[in-house]
Design an enzyme around this catalytic site. Structure first.
Site, mmCIF file in Angstrom:
data_model
loop_
_atom_site.group_PDB
_atom_site.id
_atom_site.type_symbol
_atom_site.label_atom_id
_atom_site.label_comp_id
_atom_site.label_asym_id
_atom_site.label_seq_id
_atom_site.Cartn_x
_atom_site.Cartn_y
_atom_site.Cartn_z
ATOM 1 C CB CYS A 157 -2.035 -3.842 -0.025
ATOM 2 S SG CYS A 157 -0.836 -4.769 -1.002
ATOM 3 C CD GLN A 158 -0.101 1.632 4.476
ATOM 4 O OE1 GLN A 158 -1.112 2.275 4.537
ATOM 5 N NE2 GLN A 158 0.984 1.979 5.094
#
Length: 437
Positions: free
Chosen positions: A75-76
């Site tokens: 995930c960013q």
């Protein structure tokens, strides 16, 4: 059940692989760069003398022949706004690499997983960029927020799943799996826990007039007036599940009263614009009759309050997720689920015994006296965390225990992947000639 070939991107310790192999999948390659994860992966799927790890996906172009591409994309920080900035973060750039690999290799289908923040309204543009990119490559694309709890996993774990099928092959129409009922409790899964004296009935799935599931909040009291599944140790919220430090540590009724006054007023905008604001002695004295500043200093010595250099007071345990003395929530043995396992670790623990009470207040009091004060609670073990994530007891883990918690928290829950794999089988993708195994 038809066999199909898949490639396991961001493979971690093999959560996707466990799930897909259970429904006819044959893994032809994986990609992972975390050395501890790689070690666990190959302990459970030993190589035949050939290294099938493709390594860094940013350096990959052509993949081995396969039917399905899967992976839990790292995930960013999903707080980026604007199409031109959506993938500037290196972790967000990995989505661009995934899209590139789909474009080059054209798998019949793909399944990608991400944190629930991806479907937050603030991140809608990021999600649309991802979905539109796959659609432009000729895929029917579906996404849904799924909770592992709904697939037989005793964990409250929300994750986004994005499924794509080549438009020309989506002849039967993909749909996400139905939820499964379960009457399991934590004392069925975790070790050496006390079972309740009376049998607890399973909670039926409720549906509206259209047959759609009525969602029940996991942090609310259970249906039929049952007592809560867990208690939250914190000093900044109140409610039937909250227990405060002044209820645990030796304090007078006057000190308890002072603390409750501070807790109820610290979010008032007159003291600042934060969710909770430090208060001065004069602020608190306006609310507490005949308050002496020495009374606040005693609470500081008891580590219930802290005093900042500007003289203002705030709770020592001022972060909700930080809990009290390092413990955030304590789940009861008869709870239906445990908290979300994360790579960063967690502050949730399990009570070793059950308690009862004639009402909510007595139930809470008995919990404090019988569980909290005598410390009849503990952290979960690695093997318990694995079970809560849906891994089999035969799965082999790393010798480094702290690494195991991180690796398990990073993994997908295999039972969810089993359910998704079955739905792909229902579309009959793998009866085509491209799926020769």
């Amino acid at each position: 059940m038809q066999q199909f070939r898949f490639i396991d991107l961001f493979a971690g310790i093999g959560g996707f692989r466990l799930g897909l192999e259970a429904v006819g999948g044959v893994c032809v390659a994986s990609a992972e760069i975390d050395q501890q994860a790689i070690k666990v992966y190959w302990q459970n799927w030993p190589t035949d003398g050939v290294d099938h790890n493709l390594g860094d996906i940013t350096q990959i172009q052509q993949l081995p022949a396969h039917d399905v591409l899967v992976g839990g994309v790292p995930c960013q920080p999903w707080s980026i706004a604007g199409k031109n900035q959506a993938f500037d973060d290196p972790r967000g750039q990995l989505w661009a690499d995934v899209i590139r690999l789909v474009q080059i290799n054209q798998p019949k289908a793909f399944i990608f997983e991400n944190v629930k923040g991806l479907v937050d309204p603030r991140n809608r543009l990021c999600l649309e960029i991802i979905l539109d990119s796959f659609k432009d490559l000729g895929y029917s694309v579906f996404y849904k927020l799924l909770n592992s709890f709904d697939f037989g996993v005793a964990q409250n774990r929300d994750r986004v799943f994005i499924v794509g099928i080549q438009q020309k092959l989506d002849l039967n129409g993909f749909s996400f799996p139905e939820y499964a009922e379960s009457d399991q409790r934590l004392y069925h899964i975790l070790d050496n826990l006390e079972a309740p004296e009376t049998k607890l009935e399973s909670i039926p799935i409720q549906r509206n007039l259209f047959g759609e599931r009525i969602e029940v909040g996991y942090n609310k009291l259970t249906p039929r007036g049952a007592f809560n599944d867990f208690f939250i140790l914190n000093d900044i919220r109140n409610g039937p599940t909250s227990i405060h430090s002044w209820e645990i540590y030796p304090t007078t009724e006057r000190e308890k009263h002072i603390c409750m006054i501070i807790m109820r007023n610290r979010r008032n905008s007159r003291y600042g614009n934060c969710d909770g604001n430090p208060m001065s002695y004069s602020d608190i004295a306006e609310l507490v009759v005949d308050l002496a500043e020495n009374e606040l200093q005693i609470l500081v010595k008891k580590r219930i309050l802290r005093q900042y250099p500007d003289g203002k007071y705030e709770f020592f345990n001022r972060r909700l997720s930080g809990g009290i003395d390092g413990t955030y929530r304590i789940f009861m043995p008869n709870a239906r689920f445990f908290g979300t396992l994360t790579a960063r670790g967690m502050h949730d623990e399990i009570a070793e015994i059950n308690v009862s009470g004639a009402n909510a207040a007595e139930y809470k009091y008995n919990f404090i006296q019988q569980v909290l004060i005598p410390k009849r609670y503990r952290p979960i073990t690695v093997s318990e965390a694995a079970r809560l994530q849906g891994f089999p007891s035969t799965f082999k883990f790393h010798s480094n225990q702290s690494a195991n918690f991180r690796l398990i928290g990073n993994s997908v829950a295999p039972p969810v992947i089993v359910a998704l794999g079955k739905r792909l089988q229902c579309v009959k993708l793998f009866e085509q000639e491209l799926c020769e195994v």
